[in-house]
Design a protein around this motif. Structure first.
Motif, PDB file in Angstrom:
ATOM      1  N   ASP A   4      71.833  17.778 -42.462  1.00  0.00           N
ATOM      2  CA  ASP A   4      73.191  17.567 -41.926  1.00  0.00           C
ATOM      3  C   ASP A   4      74.261  17.942 -42.960  1.00  0.00           C
ATOM      4  OD1 ASP A   4      72.324  16.708 -39.479  1.00  0.00           O
ATOM      5  OD2 ASP A   4      72.547  14.561 -39.900  1.00  0.00           O
ATOM      6  N   ALA A   5      74.030  17.521 -44.191  1.00  0.00           N
ATOM      7  CA  ALA A   5      75.034  17.766 -45.238  1.00  0.00           C
ATOM      8  C   ALA A   5      75.194  19.253 -45.528  1.00  0.00           C
ATOM      9  CB  ALA A   5      74.652  17.018 -46.509  1.00  0.00           C
ATOM     10  N   MET A   6      74.136  20.033 -45.266  1.00  0.00           N
ATOM     11  CA  MET A   6      74.149  21.452 -45.617  1.00  0.00           C
ATOM     12  C   MET A   6      74.555  22.343 -44.448  1.00  0.00           C
ATOM     13  SD  MET A   6      73.332  21.600 -48.776  1.00  0.00           S
ATOM     14  CE  MET A   6      73.131  23.377 -48.931  1.00  0.00           C
ATOM     15  N   LYS A   7      74.845  21.753 -43.292  1.00  0.00           N
ATOM     16  CA  LYS A   7      74.922  22.610 -42.100  1.00  0.00           C
ATOM     17  C   LYS A   7      76.062  23.628 -42.137  1.00  0.00           C
ATOM     18  CE  LYS A   7      77.178  19.557 -38.817  1.00  0.00           C
ATOM     19  NZ  LYS A   7      76.831  18.287 -38.221  1.00  0.00           N
ATOM     20  N   ASN A   8      77.117  23.360 -42.912  1.00  0.00           N
ATOM     21  CA  ASN A   8      78.180  24.363 -43.025  1.00  0.00           C
ATOM     22  C   ASN A   8      78.052  25.218 -44.284  1.00  0.00           C
ATOM     23  OD1 ASN A   8      79.415  23.564 -40.604  1.00  0.00           O
ATOM     24  ND2 ASN A   8      80.354  21.825 -41.666  1.00  0.00           N
ATOM     25  N   ASP A   9      76.981  25.019 -45.039  1.00  0.00           N
ATOM     26  CA  ASP A   9      76.821  25.763 -46.287  1.00  0.00           C
ATOM     27  C   ASP A   9      75.862  26.940 -46.135  1.00  0.00           C
ATOM     28  OD1 ASP A   9      78.051  23.948 -48.723  1.00  0.00           O
ATOM     29  OD2 ASP A   9      77.446  22.765 -47.000  1.00  0.00           O
ATOM     30  N   ALA A  10      74.650  26.655 -45.662  1.00  0.00           N
ATOM     31  CA  ALA A  10      73.624  27.704 -45.539  1.00  0.00           C
ATOM     32  C   ALA A  10      72.506  27.178 -44.655  1.00  0.00           C
ATOM     33  CB  ALA A  10      73.071  28.057 -46.917  1.00  0.00           C
ATOM     34  N   PRO A  11      71.703  28.081 -44.065  1.00  0.00           N
ATOM     35  CA  PRO A  11      70.559  27.616 -43.275  1.00  0.00           C
ATOM     36  C   PRO A  11      69.556  26.875 -44.166  1.00  0.00           C
ATOM     37  CG  PRO A  11      70.881  30.005 -43.033  1.00  0.00           C
ATOM     38  CD  PRO A  11      71.805  29.542 -44.112  1.00  0.00           C
ATOM     39  N   VAL A  12      68.990  25.801 -43.613  1.00  0.00           N
ATOM     40  CA  VAL A  12      68.037  24.972 -44.348  1.00  0.00           C
ATOM     41  C   VAL A  12      66.652  25.100 -43.712  1.00  0.00           C
ATOM     42  CG1 VAL A  12      67.406  22.580 -44.949  1.00  0.00           C
ATOM     43  CG2 VAL A  12      69.808  23.293 -45.008  1.00  0.00           C
ATOM     44  N   ILE A  13      65.628  25.294 -44.556  1.00  0.00           N
ATOM     45  CA  ILE A  13      64.239  25.271 -44.098  1.00  0.00           C
ATOM     46  C   ILE A  13      63.605  23.989 -44.632  1.00  0.00           C
ATOM     47  CG2 ILE A  13      61.997  26.457 -44.115  1.00  0.00           C
ATOM     48  CD1 ILE A  13      63.566  29.022 -45.033  1.00  0.00           C
ATOM     49  N   LEU A  14      63.065  23.173 -43.744  1.00  0.00           N
ATOM     50  CA  LEU A  14      62.361  21.961 -44.172  1.00  0.00           C
ATOM     51  C   LEU A  14      60.869  22.262 -44.185  1.00  0.00           C
ATOM     52  CD1 LEU A  14      64.237  19.333 -41.924  1.00  0.00           C
ATOM     53  CD2 LEU A  14      64.737  19.930 -44.312  1.00  0.00           C
ATOM     54  N   PHE A  15      60.191  21.804 -45.237  1.00  0.00           N
ATOM     55  CA  PHE A  15      58.738  22.030 -45.303  1.00  0.00           C
ATOM     56  C   PHE A  15      58.021  20.697 -45.564  1.00  0.00           C
ATOM     57  CE2 PHE A  15      55.003  23.277 -48.077  1.00  0.00           C
ATOM     58  CZ  PHE A  15      54.169  23.560 -47.001  1.00  0.00           C
ATOM     59  N   PRO A  16      57.757  19.956 -44.475  1.00  0.00           N
ATOM     60  CA  PRO A  16      57.075  18.674 -44.640  1.00  0.00           C
ATOM     61  C   PRO A  16      55.573  18.885 -44.539  1.00  0.00           C
ATOM     62  CG  PRO A  16      57.871  18.886 -42.388  1.00  0.00           C
ATOM     63  CD  PRO A  16      58.115  20.214 -43.071  1.00  0.00           C
ATOM     64  N   LYS A  17      54.931  19.244 -45.667  1.00  0.00           N
ATOM     65  CA  LYS A  17      53.516  19.624 -45.610  1.00  0.00           C
ATOM     66  C   LYS A  17      52.654  18.473 -45.106  1.00  0.00           C
ATOM     67  CE  LYS A  17      49.627  21.731 -47.612  1.00  0.00           C
ATOM     68  NZ  LYS A  17      48.688  20.638 -47.389  1.00  0.00           N
ATOM     69  N   GLY A  18      51.813  18.807 -44.123  1.00  0.00           N
ATOM     70  CA  GLY A  18      50.883  17.809 -43.587  1.00  0.00           C
ATOM     71  C   GLY A  18      51.464  16.954 -42.481  1.00  0.00           C
ATOM     72  N   SER A  19      52.740  17.141 -42.165  1.00  0.00           N
ATOM     73  CA  SER A  19      53.386  16.237 -41.191  1.00  0.00           C
ATOM     74  C   SER A  19      53.722  16.946 -39.881  1.00  0.00           C
ATOM     75  CB  SER A  19      54.636  15.620 -41.805  1.00  0.00           C
ATOM     76  OG  SER A  19      54.278  14.883 -42.939  1.00  0.00           O
ATOM     77  N   TRP A  20      52.718  17.598 -39.309  1.00  0.00           N
ATOM     78  CA  TRP A  20      52.959  18.321 -38.060  1.00  0.00           C
ATOM     79  C   TRP A  20      53.471  17.391 -36.961  1.00  0.00           C
ATOM     80  CZ3 TRP A  20      50.495  16.588 -33.798  1.00  0.00           C
ATOM     81  CH2 TRP A  20      49.379  15.773 -34.005  1.00  0.00           C
ATOM     82  N   TYR A  21      53.107  16.104 -37.059  1.00  0.00           N
ATOM     83  CA  TYR A  21      53.524  15.132 -36.037  1.00  0.00           C
ATOM     84  C   TYR A  21      55.049  14.969 -35.976  1.00  0.00           C
ATOM     85  CZ  TYR A  21      53.208  12.595 -40.443  1.00  0.00           C
ATOM     86  OH  TYR A  21      53.318  12.254 -41.755  1.00  0.00           O
ATOM     87  N   ALA A  22      55.748  15.428 -37.027  1.00  0.00           N
ATOM     88  CA  ALA A  22      57.207  15.277 -37.056  1.00  0.00           C
ATOM     89  C   ALA A  22      57.932  16.498 -36.490  1.00  0.00           C
ATOM     90  CB  ALA A  22      57.669  15.023 -38.484  1.00  0.00           C
ATOM     91  N   LEU A  23      57.156  17.493 -36.025  1.00  0.00           N
ATOM     92  CA  LEU A  23      57.775  18.761 -35.620  1.00  0.00           C
ATOM     93  C   LEU A  23      58.835  18.604 -34.535  1.00  0.00           C
ATOM     94  CD1 LEU A  23      54.875  21.371 -35.681  1.00  0.00           C
ATOM     95  CD2 LEU A  23      57.079  21.511 -36.863  1.00  0.00           C
ATOM     96  N   LYS A  24      58.539  17.789 -33.532  1.00  0.00           N
ATOM     97  CA  LYS A  24      59.501  17.662 -32.430  1.00  0.00           C
ATOM     98  C   LYS A  24      60.811  17.074 -32.963  1.00  0.00           C
ATOM     99  CE  LYS A  24      60.355  15.670 -27.869  1.00  0.00           C
ATOM    100  NZ  LYS A  24      61.561  14.892 -28.219  1.00  0.00           N
ATOM    101  N   ASP A  25      60.711  15.964 -33.681  1.00  0.00           N
ATOM    102  CA  ASP A  25      61.922  15.316 -34.221  1.00  0.00           C
ATOM    103  C   ASP A  25      62.705  16.276 -35.115  1.00  0.00           C
ATOM    104  OD1 ASP A  25      61.220  13.031 -32.943  1.00  0.00           O
ATOM    105  OD2 ASP A  25      60.871  11.825 -34.757  1.00  0.00           O
ATOM    106  N   LEU A  26      62.007  16.980 -35.980  1.00  0.00           N
ATOM    107  CA  LEU A  26      62.711  17.834 -36.944  1.00  0.00           C
ATOM    108  C   LEU A  26      63.307  19.074 -36.280  1.00  0.00           C
ATOM    109  CD1 LEU A  26      60.386  17.545 -40.072  1.00  0.00           C
ATOM    110  CD2 LEU A  26      62.538  16.353 -39.643  1.00  0.00           C
ATOM    111  N   SER A  27      62.753  19.452 -35.117  1.00  0.00           N
ATOM    112  CA  SER A  27      63.314  20.619 -34.418  1.00  0.00           C
ATOM    113  C   SER A  27      64.643  20.279 -33.753  1.00  0.00           C
ATOM    114  CB  SER A  27      62.324  21.142 -33.369  1.00  0.00           C
ATOM    115  OG  SER A  27      62.238  20.245 -32.285  1.00  0.00           O
TER     116      SER A  27
END
Ligand code: CP3
Length: 351
Positions: A239-262
């Motif tokens: 949220d804090a970066m949304k006007n600065d640059a695109p952010v890539i999140l890499f939560p390794k091993g946490s595929w279960y969070a994909l829906k929320d993070l999308s």
């Protein structure tokens, strides 16, 4: 998120990574590799023999040279600045040593409220000026060839090192700290989040076109605990970066969070090989660009086999809204020719 092309990004000769992050139509997916600047490259090993790890990180000319090696030698579509996620604990006042061949060591770990209160959270840009200088220099040297990626560790992963003091397979000390004293853990996670946001903003100002947040040890948490100790802080950063640059999140091993993070302000999510491309798409409903998810161990297979697997991976994700990458960092035992074959296979992809 909708980030308009900035002046610098429109000057890029190869803009594929940023196009994919903006969900614009591309001819082929962009490709880069996590930990692409490193120990599988003979030229990196030569520099390692001359300078210790933090000298390489803290000398902008060396960091720049190392960052450019995979662009020149492997042909990736993005540069990622040579640094480490553990520069944040250093900027917060903790000593971090890198033991060659053994990994990081923090002699003094975080245990009490007093330890947390003593941590610095201000002036990231000043404390980490060498990163900013490395970014500006690299941006200049790249001369628009490919975008430049900045990065940080995610708050949970940084907490893991601050509490544990070194790498771990289970992170049980870090988890004990979080589960027995959640208020302390949240105070620490918030402090890390605050300085990380300032740090990432400074990286963008210094020349990073996009930033990736590495939550390498997210998968040590259960889905419930990920929601408590990792996800809220990843969302704050996005949220804090949304006007600065695109952010890539890499939560390794946490595929279960994909829906929320999308459904956050992030532009991309990196995934490892614990989920199929098809299921990752199903969970994220094409709302977000996905990155990954080739098992780096597969880069040890014969080249024709690597190329076949890469094709299958792209078939699975589709060409659009996709960044070809590994599911975790490239390992030191990968032959450079195999890394090149991975990149070539993406560039050659056609249905
Ligand atoms: O991707 C790149 O090419 C940029 C460089 C980069 C490094 N570290 C250089 C490095 C990046 C993006 C990182 C991030 C990082 N550092 C992570 C997140 C990514 C991941 O792999 O999960 C983590 C967990 C660290 C912490 C860290 N740094 C560890 C655990 C180690 C030792 C083990 C290892 O992988 O080597 C390091 C040292 C380190 N950071 C090296 C490099 C090239 C190896 C040391 C050396 O070459 O002397």
């Amino acid at each position: 998120m909708n980030i308009e092309p900035t002046k610098t990004s429109t000057q890029l000769k190869n803009d594929l990574l940023l196009q994919a992050l903006r969900k614009q139509k591309v001819e082929r997916p962009p490709v880069w590799m996590m930990r692409q600047a490193g120990r599988y490259l003979p030229d990196y090993i030569k520099l390692r023999e001359k300078y210790d790890f933090f000298t390489r990180v803290q000398t902008p000319e060396l960091a720049c040279e190392i960052t450019l090696q995979p662009v020149d030698q492997v042909g990736v579509d993005a540069a990622i600045i040579f640094s480490d996620i553990l520069v944040i604990p250093q900027a917060m006042g903790l000593e971090v040593l890198m033991e060659e061949g053994r990994g990081p060591l923090l002699p003094k770990t975080i245990k009490t409220k007093k330890d947390i209160d003593a941590l610095n959270t201000s002036n990231a840009e000043e404390h980490l000026k060498y990163v900013m200088d490395a970014l500006s220099l690299t941006k200049k040297e790249l001369n628009g060839r490919v975008p430049l990626i900045g990065f940080s560790g995610a708050p949970w992963t940084i907490l893991c090192y601050m509490v544990e003091g070194k790498g771990s397979k289970t992170w049980d000390k870090a988890k004990q700290f979080a589960y027995t004293g959640p208020e302390l853990a949240h105070a620490l996670l918030q402090k890390i989040t605050n300085i990380t946001i300032d740090y990432l903003k400074a990286q963008v100002k210094a020349g990073a076109d996009t930033v990736q947040v590495f939550d390498s040890w997210a998968g040590s948490l259960s889905p419930e605990d990920f929601k408590i100790f990792a996800q809220p802080y990843l969302i704050q950063i996005a949220d804090a970066m949304k006007n600065d640059a695109p952010v890539i999140l890499f939560p390794k091993g946490s595929w279960y969070a994909l829906k929320d993070l999308s459904e956050t302000s992030a532009s991309g999510i990196g995934i490892d090989w614990s989920i199929t491309p098809q299921f990752a798409r199903e969970l994220t409903k094409n709302k977000i660009t996905l990155q990954g998810n080739f098992d780096p161990a597969k880069l040890l297979a014969p080249i024709p086999q690597i190329k076949k697997w890469v094709k299958e991976m792209i078939d699975g994700f589709g060409v659009q809204n996709y960044i070809a990458n590994l599911g975790h960092g490239i390992t030191p035992n990968v032959p450079v020719e195999h890394a090149k074959a991975f990149v070539e296979a993406v560039k050659e992809y056609s249905r």
